[in-house]
Every structure is written in structure tokens, then in C-alpha cells.
Design a protein around this motif. Sequence first.
Motif, PDB file in Angstrom:
ATOM      1  N   ASN A 258       0.681  -1.171  -0.406  1.00  0.00           N
ATOM      2  CA  ASN A 258      -0.095  -0.188   0.009  1.00  0.00           C
ATOM      3  C   ASN A 258       0.996   1.281   0.064  1.00  0.00           C
ATOM      4  O   ASN A 258       0.321   2.277  -0.331  1.00  0.00           O
ATOM      5  CB  ASN A 258      -0.955   0.061   1.197  1.00  0.00           C
ATOM      6  CG  ASN A 258      -1.965  -1.117   1.135  1.00  0.00           C
ATOM      7  OD1 ASN A 258      -2.525  -1.266  -0.107  1.00  0.00           O
ATOM      8  ND2 ASN A 258      -2.573  -1.482   2.205  1.00  0.00           N
ATOM      9  N   GLN A 259       2.104   1.340   0.431  1.00  0.00           N
ATOM     10  CA  GLN A 259       2.881   2.552   0.381  1.00  0.00           C
ATOM     11  C   GLN A 259       3.866   2.405  -0.689  1.00  0.00           C
ATOM     12  O   GLN A 259       4.219   3.380  -0.844  1.00  0.00           O
ATOM     13  CB  GLN A 259       3.949   2.257   1.582  1.00  0.00           C
ATOM     14  CG  GLN A 259       3.172   2.394   3.128  1.00  0.00           C
ATOM     15  CD  GLN A 259       4.218   2.172   4.120  1.00  0.00           C
ATOM     16  OE1 GLN A 259       5.104   3.054   4.466  1.00  0.00           O
ATOM     17  NE2 GLN A 259       4.180   0.814   4.815  1.00  0.00           N
ATOM     18  N   LEU A 260       3.789   1.585  -1.829  1.00  0.00           N
ATOM     19  CA  LEU A 260       4.624   1.521  -2.803  1.00  0.00           C
ATOM     20  C   LEU A 260       3.713   2.443  -3.789  1.00  0.00           C
ATOM     21  O   LEU A 260       2.485   2.536  -3.880  1.00  0.00           O
ATOM     22  CB  LEU A 260       4.585   0.023  -3.588  1.00  0.00           C
ATOM     23  CG  LEU A 260       5.553  -0.928  -2.831  1.00  0.00           C
ATOM     24  CD1 LEU A 260       5.469  -2.054  -3.365  1.00  0.00           C
ATOM     25  CD2 LEU A 260       6.974  -0.422  -2.847  1.00  0.00           C
ATOM     26  N   SER A 261       4.470   3.112  -4.650  1.00  0.00           N
ATOM     27  CA  SER A 261       3.928   4.071  -5.536  1.00  0.00           C
ATOM     28  C   SER A 261       3.400   3.275  -6.928  1.00  0.00           C
ATOM     29  O   SER A 261       2.789   4.015  -7.573  1.00  0.00           O
ATOM     30  CB  SER A 261       5.011   5.219  -6.158  1.00  0.00           C
ATOM     31  OG  SER A 261       6.117   4.535  -6.801  1.00  0.00           O
ATOM     32  N   GLN A 262       4.009   2.389  -7.099  1.00  0.00           N
ATOM     33  CA  GLN A 262       3.628   1.241  -8.245  1.00  0.00           C
ATOM     34  C   GLN A 262       2.934   0.115  -7.553  1.00  0.00           C
ATOM     35  O   GLN A 262       3.267  -0.464  -6.665  1.00  0.00           O
ATOM     36  CB  GLN A 262       4.681   0.878  -9.132  1.00  0.00           C
ATOM     37  CG  GLN A 262       4.377  -0.181 -10.218  1.00  0.00           C
ATOM     38  CD  GLN A 262       3.463   0.793 -11.242  1.00  0.00           C
ATOM     39  OE1 GLN A 262       3.674   1.921 -11.173  1.00  0.00           O
ATOM     40  NE2 GLN A 262       2.758   0.094 -11.865  1.00  0.00           N
TER      41      GLN A 262
END
Length: 315
Positions: free
Chosen positions: A56-60
Amino acid sequence: MAENKYFLGIDGGGSKTTAVVFNEKGEFICKVCGESINYYSVGMESARKAMDDIINQLSQKEFDCTVIGMSALCERATAEETNRFCRGIIKSKQIIMDSDLFVALEAMDTEGECSVVISGTGSMAVCRNADGTISHAGGFGYILGDEGSGYSIAINAIKNAIRAAEGSEQKTALTDKCLEFFSINNIYELIDLFYEKTVSRKTIASFAKEVMHCAENGDATAIEIIDTEAKLLSKTVLSLLKDKNESIPIGLWGGVFQNNQFFRRKFKNYLSKKNFNNVKLLNFTPELGAILSCYRNSGIKAVDIIKNTMISTYN
């Protein structure tokens, strides 16, 4: 214009998880660190939650290939095991889940035989043989093994600190370090902390840093513990390499090796006595090893220009 392809590499150690995303050019996109995904240690529900929090914290959010190295595993996970852990969390065309030692081997970035030794919260050794098969030694966990790990170093130091406080062993700076580290007034307060299970294995393992400091400052008990743990771990590794050429490259990784030169030097000395001298810290981190594996499994040749881009853009 063709859309970029994205690859997710994950190094799930005993204490923390590191996830990185790169594109097909070797360009770094993002990185997130989170809690352990070792479901044997923290339970499947907690491991999946930790993985979900990271994603959920990844930009992708969607990937062409994902490679997960996990300390819960000693070999390639089955499709059922992979699905059980990843379903509903990771959206990827291909997901490979294997031991954290597998991605460490990938991080060696070398052909043929090689070996990796990890000493973090736990410890284990792995070797890629000439025929491509993988052998391993150690990894029995904090109850049955993990010699030379942060946890093993720490728990033996704490036991020595207790005996020294009661007068059955020689005095050691480890006793005062215990009081300070665990914020207690006397050594007997450790009973409540440990048996009420308010102290995590991760916290216990982190006490290894204090043991190293004591050893570096000349404390005889701390020096003996470090020497013993380094020797025991070297025996595990040497049992794995008994039929190998002495020039085999051996990579070291994990918090104990990375952060404690005193231990690393002791360990390398024991290997050197058996003429294994091609020993050094990994050139690539294990999460980058997972990305290299993503490339290989996607038919992308990780040529030097891509590797150089990975190194220059990763932070």
C-alpha cells in the motif's frame, strides 16, 4: 509507445522486510521497509498484513514479475503456498517465492558455484552447486540453532551477564549493559520481561550490538562469546563447503556481518584457516538480487548498463 514494465523485489528477513521497485531499464522507482513477513515466526495473518502494508505504500501497484525472498522458506514455495501468502495483496503477472538466501545468491551476480552466509536475527548458509542445484546448512531457528546470529550472540551474552551478577562467572561489562539496554534496575527484572514475553526476538537480537561494543572495548566475556559464535557459524559453513574448491566466492550479509567488523573478522579468520579466503560482503543487496532474478525470469538480460543504472539510481 510501449508502457514501462515494473518489477518488485522483496527481501523478507527475520526482523524486517525491504521491498523495491525497478523498471525494465534498471531505473529505481521506490522502496518501502516494513515488518517481518516470516509467517512461521509471526503467523500468517500478521505476515500478510505486513506485506499488505508495504504494498500500500509503494507508488507502483502492479508488476510484470515479483520475486520474494523469505526467511520462512528453505526452498522454492509451491504455487499453493505462494497463493496462500500473496492472494489479494500482490498484483503481478508472475510471482516467485523462495528463501531469503535464494535472493542473496542472486545478489552474488556470478556464474557457477558460489555461497552466501547470512547472519542477522537468525543465521543460515547456502551454496549453489556447479549443476545449479542449491544446498543449505543451518537455519534451524532460535530454539534449535542459529549459531552466530544476532539472537544467539545476544541471548548467550544475557545469560553470562546474569551469572556474572550472581557471582558464578567473572565480572563483565555485559551486566551493566543489560540493565541499561532493557531499562531495568536489577538483573532479576529480566525474569518478568522475558517470561511474560514482553521482549521480542528482534529486540533481544539487537542487544548483539552492545555485545560487540563490549568486545571491542576489551571485555573478556564478550570477546569469548563473539569468538565462540563466529567459530560455530564457520563450522556450519565449512560443513556445507567440504567438497568445494577453496576459491569459491562466499558472500556475507545480514545485520551482524554488515554492522560488526569485529565479528566479521573473527568469522573470516576461521574460514581462512581452511583456506577459504574469497569472502566479502555482497556487492548487491538481497532486494536487488530479487530484482536481478525478476529480470532473468522475464527474459531481460541484466547487462552491465542495467546493473550500473540500478546501482546509480538506488538509494
